[in-house]
Design an enzyme around this catalytic site. Structure first.
Site, PDB file in Angstrom:
ATOM      1  N   HIS A  10       0.827  -1.207   0.000  1.00  8.85           N
ATOM      2  CA  HIS A  10       0.000   0.000   0.000  1.00  8.85           C
ATOM      3  C   HIS A  10       0.864   1.261   0.000  1.00  8.85           C
ATOM      4  O   HIS A  10       0.554   2.230  -0.702  1.00  8.85           O
ATOM      5  CB  HIS A  10      -0.921   0.000   1.227  1.00  8.85           C
ATOM      6  CG  HIS A  10      -1.785  -1.219   1.326  1.00  8.85           C
ATOM      7  ND1 HIS A  10      -2.838  -1.453   0.470  1.00  8.85           N
ATOM      8  CD2 HIS A  10      -1.745  -2.282   2.176  1.00  8.85           C
ATOM      9  CE1 HIS A  10      -3.417  -2.605   0.781  1.00  8.85           C
ATOM     10  NE2 HIS A  10      -2.772  -3.130   1.819  1.00  8.85           N
ATOM     11  N   ASN A  15       6.089  17.662  18.538  1.00  5.91           N
ATOM     12  CA  ASN A  15       6.472  16.340  18.035  1.00  5.91           C
ATOM     13  C   ASN A  15       6.983  16.421  16.600  1.00  5.91           C
ATOM     14  O   ASN A  15       7.914  15.697  16.226  1.00  5.91           O
ATOM     15  CB  ASN A  15       5.280  15.392  18.109  1.00  5.91           C
ATOM     16  CG  ASN A  15       5.652  13.977  17.701  1.00  5.91           C
ATOM     17  OD1 ASN A  15       6.378  13.283  18.400  1.00  5.91           O
ATOM     18  ND2 ASN A  15       5.148  13.539  16.552  1.00  5.91           N
ATOM     19  N   HIS A  48      18.527  29.412   9.597  1.00  6.20           N
ATOM     20  CA  HIS A  48      17.707  29.201   8.398  1.00  6.20           C
ATOM     21  C   HIS A  48      17.606  30.487   7.574  1.00  6.20           C
ATOM     22  O   HIS A  48      17.721  30.455   6.339  1.00  6.20           O
ATOM     23  CB  HIS A  48      16.307  28.725   8.792  1.00  6.20           C
ATOM     24  CG  HIS A  48      16.223  27.267   9.092  1.00  6.20           C
ATOM     25  ND1 HIS A  48      16.575  26.737  10.308  1.00  6.20           N
ATOM     26  CD2 HIS A  48      15.822  26.213   8.332  1.00  6.20           C
ATOM     27  CE1 HIS A  48      16.395  25.430  10.295  1.00  6.20           C
ATOM     28  NE2 HIS A  48      15.950  25.081   9.109  1.00  6.20           N
ATOM     29  N   HIS A  98      18.017  17.806  15.024  1.00  7.91           N
ATOM     30  CA  HIS A  98      17.370  17.929  16.331  1.00  7.91           C
ATOM     31  C   HIS A  98      18.255  17.398  17.448  1.00  7.91           C
ATOM     32  O   HIS A  98      18.319  17.986  18.536  1.00  7.91           O
ATOM     33  CB  HIS A  98      16.031  17.194  16.327  1.00  7.91           C
ATOM     34  CG  HIS A  98      15.372  17.173  17.676  1.00  7.91           C
ATOM     35  ND1 HIS A  98      15.527  16.121  18.558  1.00  7.91           N
ATOM     36  CD2 HIS A  98      14.578  18.069  18.301  1.00  7.91           C
ATOM     37  CE1 HIS A  98      14.856  16.377  19.665  1.00  7.91           C
ATOM     38  NE2 HIS A  98      14.275  17.551  19.534  1.00  7.91           N
TER      39      HIS A  98
END
Length: 550
Positions: free
Chosen positions: A137, A415, A460, A425
């Site tokens: 799938h 999260n 960034h 991270h």
């Protein structure tokens, strides 16, 4: 136990002999449905009804069965990882999993976060997409993206043939973006050789004489000052100067700036992990100084991690076919992004009519940019975090392939930030967040989180400003303000599926905003150049005042 099993078997056999008719009926459950009427024909309607009933019962039992199997499988994998970690890491793993013991109800505790004093634990494991793509799938979704790429290619060829009367196989946008590549190559070699030699030499020189020095503090401050000069002066200003002085195109700039940031983070990790070992060795008055070998440091510079260790879990062999496939997928993603810009982005901004900057133009631009922005997000994730890192991990036999987690299932932004890019991270968690708490106080957790957001947002925005040749702090505003607010508001307590929907909605909208604003500003500066621009012209948005046709 054996006697009881034999007795139960005899009882069943005796009962089957006493009731042969009942046993026959049990062995032939379909006999009743297949009984033929007096005319000798099978009742088809009754047979279909029976089949539908059995199918419905099976579908009803399926989710319970899958849930039970998944629960037991997660328990099995978690226990297996715990045992493996305890064998590889000794007491460190025991401390780690004693922390995880309080999360017994969480069967998906896969991050294996060690205490700050122990650091990250590396365990041999596959990337999540490699496991998911073995499911038919999920692999079908991958095939759908390939089919979409084929349609993009066909669409481009057909449109070019209709407009030009011939097939135009040109990649002008791609060749422009990666122009002046020889400059990129020699700049990278200078950055690599300096990162390979200077931090290692400074650390080795400091470590070998630290315990014998009469002024260890002055020695440490002197070498630390030299290391900061190298980080800021050589790796900081050097690549930036090359990018600006040689006016490199965007993609070439991105390669240099990305490698610049990577080398800075790697050098910091190497020094940060090894300095405490030397201090402990001097405190214990050990005769040996724990200095890593050159090969260990060289391996770390190429390993797909930003956390230094003397050794990592290694796979026994290299699957070169797997490496070739991953690099092929990376190049496929490059062409995919090219066709997205060619078919979705360029026509969008070229067809905007001549009108001043307004809310109407901005809203239409944002919503028209959502689809290409989301596709670029997916392709960037797949090309770099999955294919590129896995290719280098396979070549180096690097065992821990957890470069990301299931961020797509996130119901909170906290999260999502933890699972989108595990490599970065982990560096921010141990060297920014935890070191901030160690230096100040553990009571200032919110301040530490704010500092991490600020550092990440500034880096960034610096990368985008240098790569695009203008300062337009859209990403900084979205990341520093909205992202940080969502991190506190949409926190880990949100578990319902609706929060996952809201997370995806905001993510789609945010990527549309980024693509729209930066593309508008890029085209504005291309079509409305200034003869003698000042510093303010580089930071003042040109798209707000420039009237032009894209």
């Amino acid at each position: 136990m054996v006697g009881e099993e034999k007795m139960s078997l005899r009882n069943r056999l005796s009962k089957s002999r006493e009731n042969p008719e009942e046993d026959e009926d049990q062995r032939n459950p379909a006999k009743e449905s297949l009984e033929t009427p007096s005319n000798g024909r099978i009742d088809i309607k009754q047979l279909i009804a029976k089949k539908i009933k059995l199918t419905a019962e099976a579908e009803e039992l399926k989710p319970f069965f899958m849930k039970e199997v998944g629960s037991h499988f997660d328990d099995f994998v978690t226990n297996l990882i715990e045992k493996s970690a305890s064998l590889d890491n000794g007491g460190c793993a025991l401390t780690t999993f004693s922390v995880l013991e309080g999360e017994k109800n969480n069967h998906r505790a896969k991050d294996l976060r060690a205490p700050p004093e122990q650091g990250k634990i590396f365990i041999a494991r596959r990337s999540l997409l490699d496991e998911l793509l073995e499911v038919d799938h999920i692999r079908t979704i991958y095939h759908m993206f390939i089919a979409l790429l084929i349609l993009f290619i066909l669409s481009t060829l057909v449109v070019d043939y209709i407009d030009e009367g011939r097939l135009v196989l040109e990649f002008s946008l791609l060749s422009y973006a990666f122009g002046k590549f020889p400059t990129v190559v020699w700049t990278w070699w200078i950055m690599f050789l300096s990162t390979f030699s200077v931090p290692y030499f400074l650390f080795q020189h400091w470590a070998t004489g630290y315990s014998k020095s009469s002024h260890p503090l002055i020695r440490s401050l002197f070498h630390g000052f030299l290391f900061m000069i190298f980080q800021i002066g050589v790796l900081g200003f050097g690549p930036t100067y090359v990018v600006l002085a040689y006016t490199l195109p965007p993609a070439s700039r991105f390669i240099i700036i990305f490698e610049q940031i990577r080398f800075v983070m790697k050098a910091h990790s190497f020094v940060r992990e090894n300095v405490p070992r030397v201090l402990n060795s001097a405190k214990e008055k050990s005769s040996t100084v724990p200095i890593p070998t050159v090969n260990q440091y060289l391996y770390f510079l190429f390993a797909p991690t930003l956390i230094y260790r003397d050794s990592y879990p290694r796979n026994p062999t290299v699957r070169w076919g797997y490496v070739a496939m991953k690099f092929a997928q990376v190049f496929g993603c490059f062409f995919y992004v090219y066709y997205i810009f060619e078919r979705l982005c360029a026509p969008l901004f070229r067809n905007i009519k001549q009108e001043p900057f307004s809310a109407r133009v901005l809203v239409l631009c944002v919503f028209n940019s959502i689809l290409p922005g989301v596709l670029i997000l997916f392709l960037t994730f797949f090309a770099f975090l999955h294919c590129w890192l896995n290719a280098f991990a396979e070549m180096l036999r690097f065992g821990d392939r957890m470069f990301y987690k299931d961020w797509w299932n996130s119901t909170s932004y906290s999260n999502y930030y933890r699972t989108w890019n595990v490599v970065v991270h982990d560096w921010l968690y141990y060297y920014a967040y935890k070191d901030f708490l160690w230096f100040f106080s553990k009571r200032f957790k919110s301040a530490a989180m704010l500092a991490v957001f600020a550092v990440s947002a500034v880096v960034h925005e610096y990368a985008l400003a240098v790569c695009l040749s203008f300062f337009y702090p859209v990403l900084f505003v979205l990341f520093m303000f909205f992202g940080m607010a969502f991190n506190f508001i949409v926190n880990d307590s949100r578990k319902k599926p609706i929060w996952n929907v809201l997370m995806w909605t905001s993510l789609f909208l945010g990527n549309g905003v980024l693509l729209c604003f930066y593309s508008q500003e890029w085209y504005a500066r291309q079509h409305c150049p200034l003869k003698n621009p000042t510093f303010l012209d580089y930071v003042r948005p040109r798209s707000w005042t420039c009237r032009y046709v894209f």
